[in-house]
Every structure is written in structure tokens, then in C-alpha cells.
Design a protein around this motif. Sequence first.
Motif, mmCIF file in Angstrom:
data_model
loop_
_atom_site.group_PDB
_atom_site.id
_atom_site.type_symbol
_atom_site.label_atom_id
_atom_site.label_comp_id
_atom_site.label_asym_id
_atom_site.label_seq_id
_atom_site.Cartn_x
_atom_site.Cartn_y
_atom_site.Cartn_z
ATOM 1 N N ASP A 717 0.826 -1.212 0.000
ATOM 2 C CA ASP A 717 0.000 0.000 0.000
ATOM 3 C C ASP A 717 0.860 1.262 0.000
ATOM 4 O OD1 ASP A 717 -2.340 -1.414 -0.098
ATOM 5 O OD2 ASP A 717 -2.688 -1.364 2.070
ATOM 6 N N THR A 718 1.988 1.214 0.699
ATOM 7 C CA THR A 718 2.902 2.361 0.706
ATOM 8 C C THR A 718 3.437 2.621 -0.695
ATOM 9 O OG1 THR A 718 3.562 1.951 3.004
ATOM 10 C CG2 THR A 718 5.061 3.277 1.650
ATOM 11 N N LEU A 719 3.845 1.567 -1.369
ATOM 12 C CA LEU A 719 4.394 1.731 -2.721
ATOM 13 C C LEU A 719 3.330 2.238 -3.683
ATOM 14 C CD1 LEU A 719 6.623 -1.463 -3.007
ATOM 15 C CD2 LEU A 719 7.307 0.853 -2.361
ATOM 16 N N LEU A 720 2.130 1.692 -3.594
ATOM 17 C CA LEU A 720 1.061 2.143 -4.484
ATOM 18 C C LEU A 720 0.709 3.605 -4.222
ATOM 19 C CD1 LEU A 720 -1.282 -0.997 -4.456
ATOM 20 C CD2 LEU A 720 0.291 -0.275 -6.253
ATOM 21 N N ASP A 721 0.776 4.013 -2.969
ATOM 22 C CA ASP A 721 0.507 5.415 -2.646
ATOM 23 C C ASP A 721 1.565 6.334 -3.266
ATOM 24 O OD1 ASP A 721 -0.837 7.577 -1.059
ATOM 25 O OD2 ASP A 721 1.144 7.657 -0.133
ATOM 26 N N TRP A 722 2.823 5.925 -3.232
ATOM 27 C CA TRP A 722 3.895 6.747 -3.805
ATOM 28 C C TRP A 722 3.913 6.701 -5.322
ATOM 29 C CZ3 TRP A 722 6.904 10.411 -1.713
ATOM 30 C CH2 TRP A 722 6.912 10.521 -0.326
ATOM 31 N N MET A 723 3.151 5.801 -5.913
ATOM 32 C CA MET A 723 3.019 5.763 -7.383
ATOM 33 C C MET A 723 1.980 6.738 -7.902
ATOM 34 S SD MET A 723 3.013 2.019 -9.097
ATOM 35 C CE MET A 723 3.500 0.781 -7.932
ATOM 36 N N LYS A 724 1.157 7.294 -7.025
ATOM 37 C CA LYS A 724 -0.004 8.060 -7.453
ATOM 38 C C LYS A 724 0.391 9.424 -8.024
ATOM 39 C CE LYS A 724 -3.259 6.025 -4.123
ATOM 40 N NZ LYS A 724 -4.068 6.303 -2.907
ATOM 41 N N PRO A 725 -0.433 9.941 -8.937
ATOM 42 C CA PRO A 725 -0.227 11.316 -9.396
ATOM 43 C C PRO A 725 -0.206 12.280 -8.220
ATOM 44 C CG PRO A 725 -1.859 10.204 -10.759
ATOM 45 C CD PRO A 725 -1.573 9.281 -9.612
ATOM 46 N N GLY A 726 0.624 13.302 -8.351
ATOM 47 C CA GLY A 726 0.787 14.257 -7.272
ATOM 48 C C GLY A 726 2.053 14.038 -6.477
ATOM 49 N N ARG A 727 2.543 12.798 -6.448
ATOM 50 C CA ARG A 727 3.823 12.520 -5.816
ATOM 51 C C ARG A 727 4.944 12.968 -6.759
ATOM 52 N NH1 ARG A 727 3.573 11.487 -0.348
ATOM 53 N NH2 ARG A 727 2.169 9.743 0.145
ATOM 54 N N PRO A 728 6.137 13.276 -6.242
ATOM 55 C CA PRO A 728 7.252 13.652 -7.126
ATOM 56 C C PRO A 728 7.536 12.553 -8.143
ATOM 57 C CG PRO A 728 7.788 14.149 -4.838
ATOM 58 C CD PRO A 728 6.510 13.365 -4.812
ATOM 59 N N ILE A 729 7.847 12.956 -9.355
ATOM 60 C CA ILE A 729 8.055 11.994 -10.443
ATOM 61 C C ILE A 729 9.139 10.991 -10.090
ATOM 62 C CG2 ILE A 729 8.919 11.760 -12.804
ATOM 63 C CD1 ILE A 729 6.021 12.617 -12.625
ATOM 64 N N ALA A 730 10.260 11.454 -9.525
ATOM 65 C CA ALA A 730 11.349 10.530 -9.180
ATOM 66 C C ALA A 730 10.878 9.480 -8.185
ATOM 67 C CB ALA A 730 12.532 11.310 -8.608
ATOM 68 N N CYS A 731 10.022 9.885 -7.240
ATOM 69 C CA CYS A 731 9.506 8.928 -6.263
ATOM 70 C C CYS A 731 8.526 7.956 -6.909
ATOM 71 C CB CYS A 731 8.835 9.674 -5.118
ATOM 72 S SG CYS A 731 9.963 10.650 -4.119
ATOM 73 N N ARG A 732 7.706 8.445 -7.809
ATOM 74 C CA ARG A 732 6.787 7.547 -8.512
ATOM 75 C C ARG A 732 7.566 6.500 -9.295
ATOM 76 N NH1 ARG A 732 2.411 10.785 -11.889
ATOM 77 N NH2 ARG A 732 1.464 8.699 -11.931
ATOM 78 N N ALA A 733 8.635 6.930 -9.967
ATOM 79 C CA ALA A 733 9.457 5.983 -10.733
ATOM 80 C C ALA A 733 10.108 4.972 -9.800
ATOM 81 C CB ALA A 733 10.509 6.741 -11.529
ATOM 82 N N ALA A 734 10.621 5.432 -8.668
ATOM 83 C CA ALA A 734 11.251 4.513 -7.713
ATOM 84 C C ALA A 734 10.225 3.537 -7.147
ATOM 85 C CB ALA A 734 11.914 5.306 -6.589
ATOM 86 N N ALA A 735 9.007 4.024 -6.886
ATOM 87 C CA ALA A 735 7.965 3.136 -6.373
ATOM 88 C C ALA A 735 7.580 2.077 -7.402
ATOM 89 C CB ALA A 735 6.741 3.963 -5.971
ATOM 90 N N VAL A 736 7.589 2.433 -8.675
ATOM 91 C CA VAL A 736 7.337 1.455 -9.738
ATOM 92 C C VAL A 736 8.417 0.368 -9.726
ATOM 93 C CG1 VAL A 736 7.368 1.131 -12.233
ATOM 94 C CG2 VAL A 736 6.000 2.967 -11.241
ATOM 95 N N THR A 737 9.660 0.796 -9.651
ATOM 96 C CA THR A 737 10.767 -0.168 -9.600
ATOM 97 C C THR A 737 10.642 -1.071 -8.373
ATOM 98 O OG1 THR A 737 12.220 1.393 -10.739
ATOM 99 C CG2 THR A 737 13.282 -0.391 -9.518
ATOM 100 N N ALA A 738 10.286 -0.471 -7.245
ATOM 101 C CA ALA A 738 10.126 -1.240 -6.014
ATOM 102 C C ALA A 738 8.981 -2.233 -6.130
ATOM 103 C CB ALA A 738 9.892 -0.287 -4.852
ATOM 104 N N ALA A 739 7.877 -1.801 -6.711
ATOM 105 C CA ALA A 739 6.734 -2.699 -6.879
ATOM 106 C C ALA A 739 7.078 -3.879 -7.778
ATOM 107 C CB ALA A 739 5.549 -1.915 -7.443
#
Length: 863
Positions: A717-739
Motif C-alpha cells: 500500500d505504501t508503494l502504491l501510494d507513492w506511485m499516485k499522481p501528485g507525488r514527485p516523479i522521481a519517487c513515482r518511478a522509484a515506487a514502480v521499480t520497487a513494486a
Amino acid sequence: MPPRSVPPFRVALLAVSLLVPLPARSDESAPHFAADRPVDMKHIRLDMRIDLKAKSAQSRATLDMAALRDVRHIALDAVDFKVQSVRIQQQGGEAIPCDFDHDGEKLVLNLPEPLPAGAELTALIDYAVTDPDAGLHFFAPSDDEPDAPYVVWSQGQAITNRYWVPCFDHPNEMQTTEIIATADAPNIVISNGRLVSKKPNPDGTTTYHWSQEQPHVVYLMTLVVGQFVSQTEHWRGRPVTYHVPEVHKDKIKNSFASTTRMMEFFSRKIGVEYPWDKYDQVCCYNFGGGMENTSATTLTEGTLHDDRAHLDQDSEGLVAHELAHQWWGDLVTCREWAHIWLNEGFATYFEALWAEHSQGPDEFAVNLHRKARGAIEGGRDKPIVWQNYTDPDQQFDGRAYPKGAWVLHMIRRRLGDDLFWKVINTYCTRHRHQNVETIDLRRAIEDVTGRSFGRFFHDWTERPGAPEVTVEYKWQPDDMLAALDVRQTQKEDAFAFPLTFEFRFESDDLPHVFTADITDKREKFYVSLKRRPSMVRVDPNQAVLMTLREKKSRDLWIAQLEADPNPVRRIQAAEHFGESPDAGHTDLLAKRLAMEPFWAVQEAIAAALGASDSPAARDALLKGLTLENPRARRKVVETLGGFRDEPEVEKALFALVRKGDPSYRVEAEAIRAWADVCAGNPTDELTKLLSRDSDQEIIRSAVLESLGAHGGKAVLDTLLDWMKPGRPIACRAAAVTAAASLLESGELGDTARERTTDAIAACLRKTTRRLQGAALRALEQLGPDAKDALPEIDRLARTGQLRTRAAARRAAETIRSASPAARQPDEIAKRLSKLERENESLRERIEELEAKGKAAAGTAAAQ
């Protein structure tokens, strides 16, 4: 005339081929050559009204051209235009309507009467484009990207300016250009050439008039519209301006402080002054890398960085590369995409030349060493000059960039600096504002030096691969001879190159240098010396692109590690000792890590120590945490992440995580390494670290990736939350890699897997290049589980930016090849084979009919 019955057979054959595609035999096409030019395009003028909110451009293109032969139809590249009218004008006469056809790809002007060779024509085309798939990229706040700015920028390389400019979109057509663009204030407009005027209008818009008065190719035309902070300095009377989003204005100095010094250095070394009216560099949202548009380079925002990031990051390479293109690619342009290395290889080598000039020979040596890896791997299967590509994008790889740079470096080493720079000047002055092919560079070399370079260009540009060389050295004391056994072990034929050996002695004697011309797969040499050498150096000046293996005694390897003046050879010695990590080698490396002065060699020693799991290696690396250079310190931290079940390592890394480091990247690496060695579950501590801010989200990205690697399903759930629009792009990309890591772990159930895969696929929508890249890599890892994302992946393969298109093609190929549907049953394969045979039979019938038709035509002509 020939019988009219032949064409229908040809159409029927085509229909069979289209309806029942045969299995692909190759990713190659027929050879490509420079495009046909029925007319010479003289000038392109665009009058444009840009609407950022509507993501549209209403334009009138005025094209001045002259016929090179008699023409009745003129075909222009114009993709997905809404064409409103076409008029033509000749020799100052009235503009009259012109019939046209537009199929979405080509705009064909059907002239009312043939245009004779030499006659001039002006075409006036009114058209609109709205949010094109490529070429002109609009961005605005949206649900997916709420923080996106209103901005538009163009990217024409290789053949995408045809999405907003009606043109001959080929590199062998040069013309002057002019853009008069109106946009809402306070947006500014940046384009090629000289700013003729800037006029505010009563309706709150501003009109910018840019004129590029020296010819260049269409893919170098540029348009950027948005809100930027601009800073200008001058070089030899020319304005040099940096445009960045306001949030980044304090970072300008870190990225661009060397620009004018680079302009001076390149102008002086090439012997041709920077050739354009001005030089702009503009950093744009979601732009990837850099693009050398004539006099106006577009760059990624990612090149902008703060003072702390500047400790171990700079923009020198990117800025130097794109600036060098103003000569190599813009002033002198490849004639056809098969010769793109004449653009990219030159710019890549000039990056290294700037490093040599500004930072010294050690940085230059390491720069080339790292380029060699990409050159060898990228050039393994295809030659630099490869005409059988199916898409120009295929040419932008390791062959064009690092291997092209290495070709120039080898030329320099063979000629020496004086002759090399004389050749460069001759080549540039001879071909300025012209198109070139590889033969033009070869001719410049041969004309200046009188030397034949035919074999050189055959080996290095016309055939794939690079030599794999093994050199075995033995000392023969009875004869006082150095015995050298040189073997080229690649399967392919031998390359021809000069190979230099340098023998050094413990006394103050001058080194003995011996150069052999290597032309066969195996050659032996015996060199008479006064005494046994204490150091044997093979290719001491990095003059040959090759994979080198040396066989020699341990004492010579130690001398190389400790005393070779070239850091690359010290790196090679460290790698040698790392390949056989016994106690003696570990002690040697541990001692050297504390004494080595150069960061890149420190990196190599740290990596070599990581091959040993001994207490001595561990202790040396723990001491290495105090190394001054952050790049070396980061490698030490990364290597310690491989020492599991070592309480001292875990304690030291956790202390570094808690304390932080002056370098963002060292701190981020410490988080990853500590999570890797943590004996317990690091999730709680990692979650706390999500509060740490850093430039470009370097630290938070490391935390998210570590959560994906070690947090298990509890962190989904933490990773999916950091993937959402509105989060910094670099964090969204990192969350995708983590997922993706979490999916690979196998811990998620079917519902959670589907939910996670859908969230990753959603990141392919019109978001940033960085986020799309992370999503494509993740989906490629998932293979057939990502098949539902194929339509969006295929769209990116057609319309994304250059590297995004390549990544999308790879992902689609991987997903499809792993899918059961991609494995054809035997009966389908048999049917396709049968159809192929029938097609071949039909082709033979057509050829027979064509032959009869030609014979009949010949008989009629004779009568």
C-alpha cells in the motif's frame, strides 16, 4: 508499350503478403541511401499561434523551393495535419489555390502544370496540429500530472519534426528557416537563430520572430514555449543564454558555468569559430537528455542540481556534448542516418576532449575507458555504418556514440595531435553547411597526411566487433629477451592495428618503447633489453579499442597496480587481483586502497575487495568509509552491502544512515546497503526515512526501492501510494521499480498482483519520460503477465521520445516472446510455409510476364 496485364499480378502478390504475414526473417531492411530530392528546399517560414491550454498550433508554412528536375507533384512529409488550404506562387505572381492529397503521412501538391528544372515555387500551406503524437510535445496540468507546467517543446530527431513542419524530413536537405510564433504572455518563445523582434500585442499575447539565416536540416528546427527564468552572458559578442524553470534558477551556475569556456576551447581546437548567431540552452519539463537544435539546445531538467548534489554530479559531459554538436551535426551534418556517427561520435569524443582540457589526463583516460565498454558491447553485432536498418532510431546506440568516439581517438593516436587537428580543421572547413558521409572524413585524412586509411575504415566502420587480444609476456634471461605472444581470439578475421609496448626499469633508465603492426590472429615478437623490466605496459596510451587480457608474472601486476602512471592500467590491475581473491591479493588491495590517490582506481579496488568475503577485505572497506572523494566512498558503501551476517558492517552502515553524508548519493547508497545487510526487518526504519528531502529525490527514491526489496507484502500500500499522481516523479518511478521487485518476490496473491500490475501500467499514460521508462522496465520484467499493457506499450514504441521508443520496443518484444500466443502451433507454421511457397511461385510468374512484356515493348519500339 508493355502489356497492361502485369500490374494486377503485382497487386495480388502484395495483397497476399499483407493479409497473411510471413514469419520475419530478419530485423533488417533493404539498404538505405540518401533520400531523393526532386526539389531544393530554400527556406521554411512558419507563422504560428500557439495555444498551450488547447495543446494546439495554428500555422501557415511558407516554403520556398526550386525544382532540380521537371516535377508535376511535390510530396512533403506532414503527419496528422489538419490541412486547411494550399496555395502556390511563382516568380512574384498571385498566389493561386493548388490541388493536394493528404493521407495523414504525406502532403502531395498536385501542380497545375509541370515545374521545369531550375524554376522556383513558393507554397503557402495553412494547417493546424493538436497535441501531436510526436515531434511537438505539449504538457499541462492533468489528473495524471497535476504539477506539470504549461509548456511545449519540439524534438525532431530523427524524423519527427514532420509532425508539425511540412517539409522534406531527411538529413540531406538543408534550408534556412524562420519562425514567427505568438503565445500568451508571460510565456516566452525560443527557436533557432537570431531574435529579430519581440512584440507585445493588445490581446495579451507576445509575438517572437526568430530567423535562422544559415542553412540547416529540418530535424534541427526547434520551438519551445513556456515560462522560464533567463540569464544571459556573452562570448565574442554573441549572447549565450540559459533558460530554466523558476524553481531551478539558483542551479544555473552548477550546470552551465563552463559553457563559454567550452565555446572558446572548441573554437580554438577546431580552428572554426562557433558558427551561429547565439547559443541558448533551455531546460524543459519531461525532456530526456539533450538535443542539439541549431543555436538552441534543449536539455532535461535533470541536469540542474543544487550545491550538495554538485559534490559528485556535474553537467559538463552533457553540456559539452550538445555544444560540440553545433559543429558536428549542425554545421556539418550526416547525409544519411547510416552515417550518424559523424554527428554523435564526434560530439561524444569532444565530451572527453573537454574533460582532458578541464580536468586533466587522468579524467580523460577514465572517460575513454568507460566509453570503451559501451563501444565494444554496442558494436558487437553491427558495423558503425549500417544501411540495413528498419528505423533510424536503431542507429542511435553504442556504435554511433562511444564506438564513434573511439574511432576518432584511434585516428588521433595514429596521427599525433598536430596532424589530427589539421585533419579536423580541413574536414570542418571543407564541408561546413554541407552533408557528409564517412568517405568524406577518410578523404580529409588521406589528403592531409598522404596516408592510406582504407584498411582502418574497413575494420572500424564497415565491420562489426572489436579485437579480443591476449598478450602473454615472458622474460628470457639467457638471451635478455622480452618474449611477446599476441593473439586475437575473436572468431572473426584479424583486425589490423599498431600495438605499443613500453618496458620500464627500476633504475632511472628511460623506458624502452616497441610498437608492432598487428595484422594476423597470432604473432610473436622478441625485444632485446639491457635488463629485466620491472613494468610491462601494453597499449599504455589507450590507442586501440579492444578487450585486452594479459598473462604475466605477479610482480609485474603489483608494479602496475602501484606505479603505472595511467589510472586505467591501475584499474585493470585491481580487476586482475579481484578475479582471484586469495589472502595475498586481498592484503595487497587493502593496502593500496588506503594509498591510491585517484577516485576511479579507488572504486576499482573497492569492487575488487568485494570479491573476497575475508575479514581483511571487510576491514579495509570499513576504513574506506572515510575516503574523501564521494564517488569512491559511494563504491565502498555499495560493496559493503554485499557483506551479509557481519554485525560490524551493519553497525557502520546504520550509523552512516543515521548521521547522513555530505553527498546525497553516498547517503542513498548507505540506505540501500544497510537494508541489504540488516539482520532484522528494516521496514520501520526505512519508512521513517521517507521524510528525508533531497535534490531530485535521490534519498527518498533509495528508500522506496529498498522497501520493495525487503519490505514484503506489508509495504504494498505504501508503494502504491507513492506511485499516485501528485507525488514527485522521481519517487513515482522509484515506487514502480520497487513494486516490480515485490512482484518478482512471489509474495503477492493474484488480486494484489493484478492491482500492482495495473498501477504500473497506468504510469505509461501521458506522463514523464522517466516514469514511463521505469514502468516499461517493470512490465518487461513481468513478461506475459503484462500483456494487457501491450496497446499502450505499442503506442509509446511509435510516438515516445527516442529512448522511450527503444525501451517500449524491447518491452513489447519480451512480453510477446514470453506469451503462449507468440508460440505458433506446428500447423500454423506449416500453413505459413505453404503460403510462402505459393507466393514465391506467383513471384516467378510475374517475373516471367514482365520479361515477356519488356520483350514485346522492345519489338514495338523497333517497329
